[in-house]
Design a protein around this motif. Structure first.
Motif, PDB file in Angstrom:
ATOM      1  N   LEU A 299      33.683   3.197   1.835  1.00  0.00           N
ATOM      2  CA  LEU A 299      34.617   2.175   1.365  1.00  0.00           C
ATOM      3  C   LEU A 299      35.437   2.684   0.183  1.00  0.00           C
ATOM      4  O   LEU A 299      36.654   2.450   0.109  1.00  0.00           O
ATOM      5  N   GLU A 300      34.783   3.358  -0.747  1.00  0.00           N
ATOM      6  CA  GLU A 300      35.523   3.934  -1.873  1.00  0.00           C
ATOM      7  C   GLU A 300      36.582   4.918  -1.390  1.00  0.00           C
ATOM      8  O   GLU A 300      37.718   4.918  -1.874  1.00  0.00           O
ATOM      9  N   ASP A 301      36.200   5.783  -0.447  1.00  0.00           N
ATOM     10  CA  ASP A 301      37.154   6.737   0.120  1.00  0.00           C
ATOM     11  C   ASP A 301      38.387   6.032   0.679  1.00  0.00           C
ATOM     12  O   ASP A 301      39.529   6.401   0.396  1.00  0.00           O
ATOM     13  N   ALA A 302      38.137   5.027   1.528  1.00  0.00           N
ATOM     14  CA  ALA A 302      39.220   4.365   2.243  1.00  0.00           C
ATOM     15  C   ALA A 302      40.230   3.751   1.286  1.00  0.00           C
ATOM     16  O   ALA A 302      41.450   3.902   1.464  1.00  0.00           O
ATOM     17  N   VAL A 303      39.743   3.063   0.266  1.00  0.00           N
ATOM     18  CA  VAL A 303      40.643   2.383  -0.667  1.00  0.00           C
ATOM     19  C   VAL A 303      41.365   3.395  -1.557  1.00  0.00           C
ATOM     20  O   VAL A 303      42.570   3.269  -1.824  1.00  0.00           O
ATOM     21  N   THR A 304      40.650   4.416  -2.008  1.00  0.00           N
ATOM     22  CA  THR A 304      41.270   5.442  -2.854  1.00  0.00           C
ATOM     23  C   THR A 304      42.351   6.193  -2.088  1.00  0.00           C
ATOM     24  O   THR A 304      43.449   6.455  -2.621  1.00  0.00           O
ATOM     25  N   LEU A 305      42.085   6.540  -0.840  1.00  0.00           N
ATOM     26  CA  LEU A 305      43.077   7.240  -0.025  1.00  0.00           C
ATOM     27  C   LEU A 305      44.324   6.380   0.175  1.00  0.00           C
ATOM     28  O   LEU A 305      45.457   6.882   0.082  1.00  0.00           O
ATOM     29  N   ALA A 306      44.141   5.094   0.423  1.00  0.00           N
ATOM     30  CA  ALA A 306      45.297   4.211   0.606  1.00  0.00           C
ATOM     31  C   ALA A 306      46.140   4.132  -0.655  1.00  0.00           C
ATOM     32  O   ALA A 306      47.382   4.121  -0.590  1.00  0.00           O
ATOM     33  N   ARG A 307      45.495   4.071  -1.808  1.00  0.00           N
ATOM     34  CA  ARG A 307      46.256   4.055  -3.069  1.00  0.00           C
ATOM     35  C   ARG A 307      47.065   5.332  -3.232  1.00  0.00           C
ATOM     36  O   ARG A 307      48.220   5.302  -3.676  1.00  0.00           O
ATOM     37  N   CYS A 308      46.460   6.464  -2.880  1.00  0.00           N
ATOM     38  CA  CYS A 308      47.160   7.740  -3.022  1.00  0.00           C
ATOM     39  C   CYS A 308      48.381   7.808  -2.103  1.00  0.00           C
ATOM     40  O   CYS A 308      49.450   8.288  -2.509  1.00  0.00           O
ATOM     41  N   LEU A 309      48.242   7.332  -0.864  1.00  0.00           N
ATOM     42  CA  LEU A 309      49.364   7.367   0.070  1.00  0.00           C
ATOM     43  C   LEU A 309      50.396   6.289  -0.239  1.00  0.00           C
ATOM     44  O   LEU A 309      51.554   6.395   0.182  1.00  0.00           O
ATOM     45  N   ARG A 310      49.991   5.273  -0.951  1.00  0.00           N
ATOM     46  CA  ARG A 310      50.950   4.255  -1.408  1.00  0.00           C
ATOM     47  C   ARG A 310      51.908   4.828  -2.443  1.00  0.00           C
ATOM     48  O   ARG A 310      53.112   4.523  -2.437  1.00  0.00           O
ATOM     49  N   ASP A 311      51.382   5.672  -3.319  1.00  0.00           N
ATOM     50  CA  ASP A 311      52.143   6.107  -4.488  1.00  0.00           C
ATOM     51  C   ASP A 311      52.675   7.532  -4.411  1.00  0.00           C
ATOM     52  O   ASP A 311      53.536   7.910  -5.218  1.00  0.00           O
ATOM     53  N   LEU A 312      52.151   8.326  -3.462  1.00  0.00           N
ATOM     54  CA  LEU A 312      52.519   9.740  -3.412  1.00  0.00           C
ATOM     55  C   LEU A 312      52.784  10.171  -1.977  1.00  0.00           C
ATOM     56  O   LEU A 312      52.169   9.637  -1.051  1.00  0.00           O
ATOM     57  N   PRO A 313      53.643  11.176  -1.774  1.00  0.00           N
ATOM     58  CA  PRO A 313      53.792  11.749  -0.433  1.00  0.00           C
ATOM     59  C   PRO A 313      52.523  12.515  -0.063  1.00  0.00           C
ATOM     60  O   PRO A 313      51.737  12.890  -0.952  1.00  0.00           O
ATOM     61  N   PRO A 314      52.284  12.762   1.222  1.00  0.00           N
ATOM     62  CA  PRO A 314      51.025  13.393   1.638  1.00  0.00           C
ATOM     63  C   PRO A 314      50.732  14.715   0.948  1.00  0.00           C
ATOM     64  O   PRO A 314      49.564  14.985   0.615  1.00  0.00           O
ATOM     65  N   ASP A 315      51.734  15.553   0.735  1.00  0.00           N
ATOM     66  CA  ASP A 315      51.458  16.865   0.149  1.00  0.00           C
ATOM     67  C   ASP A 315      50.931  16.767  -1.271  1.00  0.00           C
ATOM     68  O   ASP A 315      50.259  17.678  -1.763  1.00  0.00           O
ATOM     69  N   LYS A 316      51.184  15.650  -1.942  1.00  0.00           N
ATOM     70  CA  LYS A 316      50.614  15.409  -3.267  1.00  0.00           C
ATOM     71  C   LYS A 316      49.453  14.424  -3.201  1.00  0.00           C
ATOM     72  O   LYS A 316      48.472  14.536  -3.929  1.00  0.00           O
ATOM     73  N   GLY A 317      49.566  13.443  -2.332  1.00  0.00           N
ATOM     74  CA  GLY A 317      48.549  12.403  -2.257  1.00  0.00           C
ATOM     75  C   GLY A 317      47.203  12.909  -1.776  1.00  0.00           C
ATOM     76  O   GLY A 317      46.155  12.510  -2.303  1.00  0.00           O
ATOM     77  N   PHE A 318      47.207  13.786  -0.776  1.00  0.00           N
ATOM     78  CA  PHE A 318      45.938  14.293  -0.248  1.00  0.00           C
ATOM     79  C   PHE A 318      45.159  15.092  -1.289  1.00  0.00           C
ATOM     80  O   PHE A 318      43.951  14.874  -1.461  1.00  0.00           O
ATOM     81  N   PRO A 319      45.802  16.036  -2.015  1.00  0.00           N
ATOM     82  CA  PRO A 319      45.043  16.761  -3.041  1.00  0.00           C
ATOM     83  C   PRO A 319      44.522  15.847  -4.155  1.00  0.00           C
ATOM     84  O   PRO A 319      43.416  16.051  -4.661  1.00  0.00           O
ATOM     85  N   VAL A 320      45.309  14.844  -4.532  1.00  0.00           N
ATOM     86  CA  VAL A 320      44.850  13.929  -5.576  1.00  0.00           C
ATOM     87  C   VAL A 320      43.646  13.132  -5.079  1.00  0.00           C
ATOM     88  O   VAL A 320      42.652  12.958  -5.792  1.00  0.00           O
ATOM     89  N   TYR A 321      43.730  12.633  -3.851  1.00  0.00           N
ATOM     90  CA  TYR A 321      42.601  11.908  -3.252  1.00  0.00           C
ATOM     91  C   TYR A 321      41.341  12.774  -3.251  1.00  0.00           C
ATOM     92  O   TYR A 321      40.257  12.321  -3.653  1.00  0.00           O
TER      93      TYR A 321
END
Length: 380
Positions: A299-321
């Motif tokens: 559950l933590e993963d799912a919500v954190t990943l969604a926040r990252c993709l909400r605010d960042l493009p994948p090339d930045k969001g995935f590493p931050v996640y």
């Protein structure tokens, strides 16, 4: 920015990721390999405080609470029946069947217009600068800006994203779950963990009058298809025959469903993502159930990943996640493996040793449980 995600796996991580992405303004379709639900659907688990916090971030906590039982406390006893420790929970944990959680989450996804397609087993992917195409065993395909792989411990997508990733590791333990018809002597909604001479056992009395129990048993991988409910009960009972606590009585009184499984974990996955694909939940970091955190970490993963993709493009969001999640989940996997090691041979711990271990684990649980996700906080 991401407009559409292809989500592989309709379990906890995949379905909640779809719901969280919907809240973030990102569309998705979930593809589940099983015709209905998922494997091990007869088992139950507890969503701990941190898991409920993650659900609250995407407005799902009250829905799950309506279909689950509260866990108000926990006590640890020896196989001789001596109580080593006890603590109460002011709020947080909820216990429910895995199948019930799937039904609740899929119903909530449907309310939001999220489609879940069944019998879709991933076989390959094609990635390019614009997105990713998933190909399934029935020959159909799905396209999206990103692919989220939440297809469990034995993930197909993990090997696609990272061909050098190690396979899931058998932990040397089997887990058996059952539902006994009678309520135990203790108050309902309190977990009792029995540290037996040869294995661990836990149970909780739920308000419908049943006792839900599980046991963690050391031994080789078993042929799950060849085990009847009575064989599972006999197999589990043998580990507690020398203990004074009435574990065998609880196990043998079960007259209905009994479910057994082999336990696997994934200590580390070297790479969680490519430019357009990313792992979530057990596909990235499966842990043994010793700490009761598998569902909560997903559950933590799912919500954190969604926040990252909400605010960042994948090339930045995935590493931050990955940076936000890796240390925490790998620490949990290692801690669960350490707990399992106490159940796989050697002399049983004395009461003093068990009390000392319990004190240290309670401090560790504080770190686990107090994790908070602030949905409104921007990710940078």
């Amino acid at each position: 920015m991401v407009e559409k995600a292809v989500i592989i796996g309709g379990g906890i991580a995949g379905t909640v990721a779809a719901i969280a992405l919907h809240k973030a303004g990102v569309g998705s379709v979930v593809y589940e390999s099983y015709p209905t639900g998922a494997d091990d659907a007869g088992a139950f688990f507890t969503i701990m405080h941190n898991g409920m916090n993650a659900l609250a971030a995407v407005d799902l906590d009250h829905v799950v609470a309506e279909h689950s039982y509260p866990a108000q406390g926990v006590r640890l006893v020896t196989g001789a029946g001596r109580e080593i420790s006890a603590r109460t929970y002011s709020q947080g944990p909820r216990t429910l069947r895995r199948a019930a959680l799937y039904q609740v989450l899929h119903a909530e996804a449907a309310k939001r217009g999220i489609r879940v397609e069944h019998s879709k087993r991933l076989v390959s992917t094609t990635e390019n600068a614009d997105g990713v195409v998933a190909t399934f065993a029935d020959g159909s395909t799905a396209e999206g800006d990103v692919l989220i792989a939440a297809d469990g411990t034995h993930s197909t997508a993990r090997a696609i994203i990272n061909p050098e990733a190690p396979p899931a590791r058998y932990t040397g333990l089997n887990v058996v779950y059952g539902y006994a018809p009678a309520r135990p002597r203790e108050e309902p909604n309190t977990y009792t963990f029995v540290h037996g001479a040869r294995a661990a056992f836990g149970y909780i009395g739920v308000p419908n009058g049943q006792t839900w129990w599980f046991s963690r048993l050391p031994g080789p991988e078993l042929d799950l298809a060849g085990m009847t409910p009575q064989q599972w009960k006999d197999h589990a009972s043998a580990f507690f025959a020398d203990d004074d606590f009435p574990v065998v009585e609880i196990i043998q009184s079960t007259d209905g469903e009994v479910i057994g499984s082999n336990v696997y974990d994934i200590p580390t996955t070297p790479n969680w993502h490519t430019e357009r694909m990313v792992l979530a939940g057990d596909a990235a970091h499966a842990a043994s159930p010793a700490a009761g955190q598998g569902a909560s970490m997903a559950l933590e993963d799912a919500v954190t990943l969604a926040r990252c993709l909400r605010d960042l493009p994948p090339d930045k969001g995935f590493p931050v996640y990955e940076s936000l999640r890796r240390d925490r989940v790998e620490h949990l996997v290692a801690n669960s493996a350490e707990r399992d090691a106490t159940r796989k041979g050697g002399a049983p711990m004395s009461e003093a040793e068990l009390a000392d271990v319990t004190r240290r684990r309670q401090a560790y649980q504080t770190w686990l449980y107090e994790h908070h996700i602030d949905w409104a906080e921007p990710v940078s």
